[in-house]
Design an enzyme around this catalytic site. Structure first.
Site, PDB file in Angstrom:
ATOM      1  N   THR A 113       0.673  -1.244  -0.216  1.00 22.31           N
ATOM      2  CA  THR A 113      -0.057   0.006   0.105  1.00 22.31           C
ATOM      3  C   THR A 113       0.833   1.257   0.089  1.00 22.31           C
ATOM      4  O   THR A 113       2.033   1.228   0.604  1.00 22.31           O
ATOM      5  CB  THR A 113      -0.881  -0.058   1.308  1.00 22.31           C
ATOM      6  OG1 THR A 113      -1.787  -0.972   1.202  1.00 22.31           O
ATOM      7  CG2 THR A 113      -1.559   1.249   1.464  1.00 22.31           C
ATOM      8  N   ASP A 137      -8.963   0.504   5.286  1.00 26.42           N
ATOM      9  CA  ASP A 137      -9.007   1.769   5.909  1.00 26.42           C
ATOM     10  C   ASP A 137      -8.547   2.856   5.005  1.00 26.42           C
ATOM     11  O   ASP A 137      -8.574   3.949   5.200  1.00 26.42           O
ATOM     12  CB  ASP A 137      -7.901   1.625   6.967  1.00 26.42           C
ATOM     13  CG  ASP A 137      -6.570   1.221   6.432  1.00 26.42           C
ATOM     14  OD1 ASP A 137      -6.426   0.257   5.674  1.00 26.42           O
ATOM     15  OD2 ASP A 137      -5.528   1.776   6.902  1.00 26.42           O
ATOM     16  N   THR A 171      -0.720   2.183   6.695  1.00 27.19           N
ATOM     17  CA  THR A 171      -0.819   0.824   5.977  1.00 27.19           C
ATOM     18  C   THR A 171      -1.232  -0.105   6.973  1.00 27.19           C
ATOM     19  O   THR A 171      -0.373  -0.174   8.151  1.00 27.19           O
ATOM     20  CB  THR A 171       0.254   0.814   4.917  1.00 27.19           C
ATOM     21  OG1 THR A 171       0.504  -0.369   4.599  1.00 27.19           O
ATOM     22  CG2 THR A 171       1.641   0.996   5.779  1.00 27.19           C
ATOM     23  N   GLY A 172      -1.502  -1.190   6.655  1.00 25.82           N
ATOM     24  CA  GLY A 172      -1.747  -2.606   7.574  1.00 25.82           C
ATOM     25  C   GLY A 172      -2.944  -3.115   7.494  1.00 25.82           C
ATOM     26  O   GLY A 172      -3.798  -2.918   6.260  1.00 25.82           O
TER      27      GLY A 172
HETATM   28  N1  ASP Z   1      -4.522  -1.017   4.761  1.00 26.66           N
HETATM   29  C1  ASP Z   1      -4.875  -1.705   3.544  1.00 26.66           C
HETATM   30  C2  ASP Z   1      -5.959  -2.473   3.779  1.00 26.66           C
HETATM   31  O1  ASP Z   1      -6.512  -3.006   4.668  1.00 26.66           O
HETATM   32  C3  ASP Z   1      -3.794  -2.612   3.248  1.00 26.66           C
HETATM   33  C4  ASP Z   1      -2.134  -2.438   3.547  1.00 26.66           C
HETATM   34  O2  ASP Z   1      -2.047  -1.508   4.043  1.00 26.66           O
HETATM   35  O3  ASP Z   1      -1.393  -3.248   3.441  1.00 26.66           O
HETATM   36  O4  ASP Z   1      -6.826  -2.513   2.649  1.00 26.66           O
END
Ligand code: ASP
Length: 293
Positions: A177, A208, A228-229
């Protein structure tokens, strides 16, 4: 990256995702390539800010460039959902006006962040989804791209691996992301975040990244944040807004605010990920509880 000639300050930070390296040996091999791409993009944004450009232009441009790289999970190179499709989402926020634009459930749009900004500036709304978002994109003449543009072998392999493993709730974290936060020479803050979401996600799932206050936030009263996460946890913990609120209401400094939101609130819920932030003085902070970010 930041410069402080006299009173006029600008700062810019970008991220290319947080993750836990599960089955991502291929991306690990590409670590040097990923770092080089982030550095190039940072330099492009820095040139823009150095010339007196706006933080909004800088975050849009850096995220747009990262969306065009197949290395990141945003735009080209995005992960696949459970149906083997790519559904994109992005958001942008202007700290000066608290204006914001977000898009999700988007297919076939080359640069979701460009569309998000268009939603902010050219529609009476803040969030458009799916077919309606696509119709708005075509009315605005936003560039489309076919499936081949977005498709990458390493993301397809990740989907196949996810289909073979027991279902994870939420699905496993995947690097890539992208996001940017900036303050310009005029003292205005902005943030942008863009993603393909999580590998093997349920079609229609929204994370998110396009949710203001969760994966993105900017206010000239506090800071600009991009996260991110595991989106489900970032939404529940309202991570981006929490960082801003800790500064605005509790007088925390930006690093402590980011640490509180990520290492206390997010971690307490069992969520994994991280955030970058820049405050009104141009101080950049980041926090993550994953192996890498
Ligand atoms: N936050 C992103 C989601 O949950 C994914 C990511 O940041 O890796 O869609």
């Amino acid at each position: 990256m930041n410069r402080r000639p006299g009173r006029r300050t600008w700062s810019l930070a970008v991220h290319g995702g947080a993750g836990v390296n599960r089955g991502e040996a291929l991306l690990e091999d590409r670590a040097a390539e990923i770092r080089a791409a982030l550095r190039d993009v940072l330099a492009a944004g820095a040139r823009l800010l150095e010339r007196g450009g706006s933080s909004l232009d800088a975050v849009e441009e850096t995220v747009r460039l990262l969306e065009d790289s197949p290395l990141f999970n945003a735009g080209r190179g995005s992960v696949f959902n459970a149906r083997g499709e790519i559904e994109l989402e992005a958001s942008v926020m202007d700290g000066r006006t608290l204006g914001t634009g977000a898009v999700a459930g988007l297919r076939g749009i080359r640069n979701p962040v460009v569309l998000a900004r268009r939603v902010m500036e050219r529609s009476p709304h803040v969030f458009l989804y799916g077919e309606g978002a696509a119709a708005f994109a075509s009315a605005e003449g936003i560039e489309a791209a076919d499936e081949a543009w977005f498709w990458t072998a390493h993301r397809w392999k990740a989907l196949e691996a996810a289909r073979r493993s027991p279902p994870a709730v939420p699905p496993s974290g995947e690097h890539g992301t992208v996001g940017a936060v900036a303050i310009d020479r005029h003292g205005n803050l902005a943030a942008a975040t863009s993603t393909g979401g999580l590998t093997n996600k349920w079609p229609g799932r929204v994370g998110d990244s396009p949710i203001i206050g969760a994966g993105c936030f900017a206010s000239n009263d506090s800071c600009a944040v991009s996260c991110t996460g595991q989106g489900e946890f970032f939404i529940r913990a309202t991570v981006a807004r929490d960082i801003a609120a800790a500064i605005e209401y509790a007088g925390e400094d930006v690093q402590r605010a980011a640490d509180l939101a990520v290492h206390h609130r997010l971690s307490a819920l069992g969520g994994e990920g991280g955030a970058i932030a820049v405050d009104t003085a141009g101080t950049v902070a980041f926090a993550f509880n994953t192996e890498t970010m």
